[in-house]
Design a protein around this motif. Sequence first.
Motif, PDB file in Angstrom:
ATOM      1  N   CYS A 107      37.585  55.906  41.634  1.00 22.33           N
ATOM      2  CA  CYS A 107      38.657  55.577  42.580  1.00 22.33           C
ATOM      3  C   CYS A 107      40.021  55.862  41.953  1.00 22.33           C
ATOM      4  N   PHE A 108      40.901  56.480  42.720  1.00 18.62           N
ATOM      5  CA  PHE A 108      42.227  56.828  42.216  1.00 18.62           C
ATOM      6  C   PHE A 108      42.996  55.617  41.711  1.00 18.62           C
ATOM      7  N   VAL A 109      42.826  54.466  42.349  1.00 16.87           N
ATOM      8  CA  VAL A 109      43.605  53.285  41.990  1.00 16.87           C
ATOM      9  C   VAL A 109      42.949  52.475  40.882  1.00 16.87           C
ATOM     10  N   CYS A 110      41.676  52.145  41.039  1.00 20.54           N
ATOM     11  CA  CYS A 110      41.051  51.170  40.140  1.00 20.54           C
ATOM     12  C   CYS A 110      39.912  51.739  39.304  1.00 20.54           C
ATOM     13  N   GLY A 111      39.676  53.037  39.388  1.00 23.36           N
ATOM     14  CA  GLY A 111      38.533  53.605  38.691  1.00 23.36           C
ATOM     15  C   GLY A 111      38.723  53.716  37.189  1.00 23.36           C
ATOM     16  N   PRO A 112      37.813  53.114  36.396  1.00 24.15           N
ATOM     17  CA  PRO A 112      37.929  53.231  34.943  1.00 24.15           C
ATOM     18  C   PRO A 112      37.531  54.599  34.411  1.00 24.15           C
ATOM     19  N   ALA A 113      36.929  55.439  35.260  1.00 24.47           N
ATOM     20  CA  ALA A 113      36.564  56.782  34.825  1.00 24.47           C
ATOM     21  C   ALA A 113      37.733  57.761  34.929  1.00 24.47           C
ATOM     22  N   ARG A 114      38.828  57.341  35.560  1.00 19.58           N
ATOM     23  CA  ARG A 114      39.986  58.225  35.705  1.00 19.58           C
ATOM     24  C   ARG A 114      40.824  58.205  34.436  1.00 19.58           C
ATOM     25  N   ALA A 115      41.308  59.378  34.044  1.00 13.05           N
ATOM     26  CA  ALA A 115      42.097  59.495  32.813  1.00 13.05           C
ATOM     27  C   ALA A 115      43.521  59.005  33.047  1.00 13.05           C
ATOM     28  N   GLU A 116      44.191  58.610  31.985  1.00 13.79           N
ATOM     29  CA  GLU A 116      45.599  58.232  32.059  1.00 13.79           C
ATOM     30  C   GLU A 116      46.400  59.414  32.577  1.00 13.79           C
ATOM     31  N   GLY A 117      47.286  59.158  33.527  1.00 14.04           N
ATOM     32  CA  GLY A 117      48.066  60.211  34.131  1.00 14.04           C
ATOM     33  C   GLY A 117      47.378  60.868  35.309  1.00 14.04           C
ATOM     34  N   ASP A 118      46.114  60.537  35.542  1.00 10.92           N
ATOM     35  CA  ASP A 118      45.365  61.047  36.690  1.00 10.92           C
ATOM     36  C   ASP A 118      45.222  59.936  37.727  1.00 10.92           C
ATOM     37  N   GLY A 119      44.447  58.893  37.408  1.00 11.78           N
ATOM     38  CA  GLY A 119      44.366  57.713  38.263  1.00 11.78           C
ATOM     39  C   GLY A 119      45.418  56.687  37.875  1.00 11.78           C
ATOM     40  N   LEU A 120      45.577  55.674  38.739  1.00  9.59           N
ATOM     41  CA  LEU A 120      46.539  54.611  38.435  1.00  9.59           C
ATOM     42  C   LEU A 120      46.010  53.643  37.388  1.00  9.59           C
ATOM     43  N   ARG A 121      44.683  53.497  37.291  1.00 12.90           N
ATOM     44  CA  ARG A 121      44.052  52.649  36.287  1.00 12.90           C
ATOM     45  C   ARG A 121      44.593  51.209  36.336  1.00 12.90           C
ATOM     46  N   ILE A 122      44.544  50.622  37.532  1.00 20.66           N
ATOM     47  CA  ILE A 122      44.962  49.233  37.725  1.00 20.66           C
ATOM     48  C   ILE A 122      43.708  48.370  37.692  1.00 20.66           C
ATOM     49  N   PHE A 123      43.531  47.622  36.610  1.00 17.60           N
ATOM     50  CA  PHE A 123      42.267  46.955  36.311  1.00 17.60           C
ATOM     51  C   PHE A 123      42.364  45.448  36.533  1.00 17.60           C
ATOM     52  N   THR A 124      42.602  45.036  37.770  1.00 16.18           N
ATOM     53  CA  THR A 124      42.796  43.613  38.057  1.00 16.18           C
ATOM     54  C   THR A 124      41.517  42.811  37.828  1.00 16.18           C
ATOM     55  N   THR A 125      41.670  41.689  37.144  1.00 20.31           N
ATOM     56  CA  THR A 125      40.564  40.808  36.777  1.00 20.31           C
ATOM     57  C   THR A 125      41.018  39.360  36.941  1.00 20.31           C
ATOM     58  N   ARG A 126      40.072  38.484  37.226  1.00 22.95           N
ATOM     59  CA  ARG A 126      40.367  37.078  37.501  1.00 22.95           C
ATOM     60  C   ARG A 126      41.093  36.418  36.333  1.00 22.95           C
ATOM     61  N   LEU A 127      42.169  35.701  36.668  1.00 23.44           N
ATOM     62  CA  LEU A 127      42.860  34.874  35.683  1.00 23.44           C
ATOM     63  C   LEU A 127      42.136  33.539  35.572  1.00 23.44           C
ATOM     64  N   ASP A 128      41.889  33.088  34.375  1.00 19.35           N
ATOM     65  CA  ASP A 128      41.140  31.843  34.166  1.00 19.35           C
ATOM     66  C   ASP A 128      41.770  30.686  34.925  1.00 19.35           C
ATOM     67  N   GLY A 129      40.923  29.928  35.629  1.00 19.81           N
ATOM     68  CA  GLY A 129      41.382  28.724  36.303  1.00 19.81           C
ATOM     69  C   GLY A 129      42.152  28.952  37.579  1.00 19.81           C
ATOM     70  N   THR A 130      42.152  30.170  38.130  1.00 21.72           N
ATOM     71  CA  THR A 130      42.896  30.474  39.347  1.00 21.72           C
ATOM     72  C   THR A 130      42.020  31.288  40.296  1.00 21.72           C
ATOM     73  N   ASP A 131      42.523  31.490  41.529  1.00 21.80           N
ATOM     74  CA  ASP A 131      41.851  32.399  42.454  1.00 21.80           C
ATOM     75  C   ASP A 131      42.556  33.750  42.464  1.00 21.80           C
ATOM     76  N   GLN A 132      43.389  34.002  41.478  1.00 24.16           N
ATOM     77  CA  GLN A 132      44.230  35.191  41.406  1.00 24.16           C
ATOM     78  C   GLN A 132      43.652  36.200  40.426  1.00 24.16           C
ATOM     79  N   VAL A 133      43.717  37.482  40.795  1.00 25.58           N
ATOM     80  CA  VAL A 133      43.410  38.551  39.849  1.00 25.58           C
ATOM     81  C   VAL A 133      44.733  39.229  39.478  1.00 25.58           C
ATOM     82  N   ALA A 134      44.752  39.830  38.294  1.00 28.63           N
ATOM     83  CA  ALA A 134      46.004  40.431  37.833  1.00 28.63           C
ATOM     84  C   ALA A 134      45.720  41.540  36.838  1.00 28.63           C
ATOM     85  N   ALA A 135      46.681  42.442  36.739  1.00 27.11           N
ATOM     86  CA  ALA A 135      46.634  43.512  35.735  1.00 27.11           C
ATOM     87  C   ALA A 135      48.025  44.096  35.580  1.00 27.11           C
ATOM     88  N   PRO A 136      48.345  44.624  34.411  1.00 26.22           N
ATOM     89  CA  PRO A 136      49.599  45.363  34.267  1.00 26.22           C
ATOM     90  C   PRO A 136      49.429  46.781  34.807  1.00 26.22           C
TER      91      PRO A 136
END
Length: 236
Positions: A107-136
């Motif tokens: 996936c262009f946005v969240c795919g870990p197989a995409r190279a830097e500069g190709d996909g966006l590589r936004i890897f949102t994951t659950r924050l401990d103790g919340t219902d929120q996911v986040a990534a830089p």
Amino acid sequence: MAPTLFIPRRFNGPPDSGNGGYCAGLAAGFVDGQAEITLRAPVPLDTGLDVEITPEGADVRHGDVLVMEARARAPLETPSQTPPSADDAAAAAENYRSVEEHALPACFVCGPARAEGDGLRIFTTRLDGTDQVAAPWTPTDNLAADDGAVAEEFVWAALDCAGAFALDVEPLLLGRFAAKVLDRPSPGETTIVIGWPIGSSGRKHHAGTALYSGDGRLLAHAEATWIKLTRPHGAA
């Protein structure tokens, strides 16, 4: 000449169709003010799509198939979420699923197989103790518009997949998407993407997402309706 859209293969979500957020961001350009995009069919890649401007907004078609409807809607309410620090978002992203565990690793946005500069590589994951996911997310230079800031369709794309990860329901396909862009980041700027669940009704699941600057300033936010599939997308 009637307007058209063309989605290059680079901007896929599922392997053979466009990423919903990116495609919605392009379709939103045909609507004055706040836009809401309903995705009616998988968006074909590497082919011209016809855009029909209507009194209600715009319809995007591939031949006789209605692919997307772009409509004006009431402005989105500002989210009440508090974003994590950049360090906490980065720590969450370190626990992101592997290529083997990911349903759509290219996936262009969240795919870990995409190279830097190709996909966006936004890897949102659950924050401990919340219902929120986040990534830089640090946008690359090739995402810039003519004015130097990240192009609006890439901001829409960045707001897409975090909602699905916040819902923790699989498999899902984006059905409806509305985003409000307050400010666009610059390439090289560290930002924070978050997502959170809003509610569910049958196969429809609703999520919010937001993009913040590294110091916590709201740049953009979105609301999405995701549809739970009865079988994986693209399965026979």
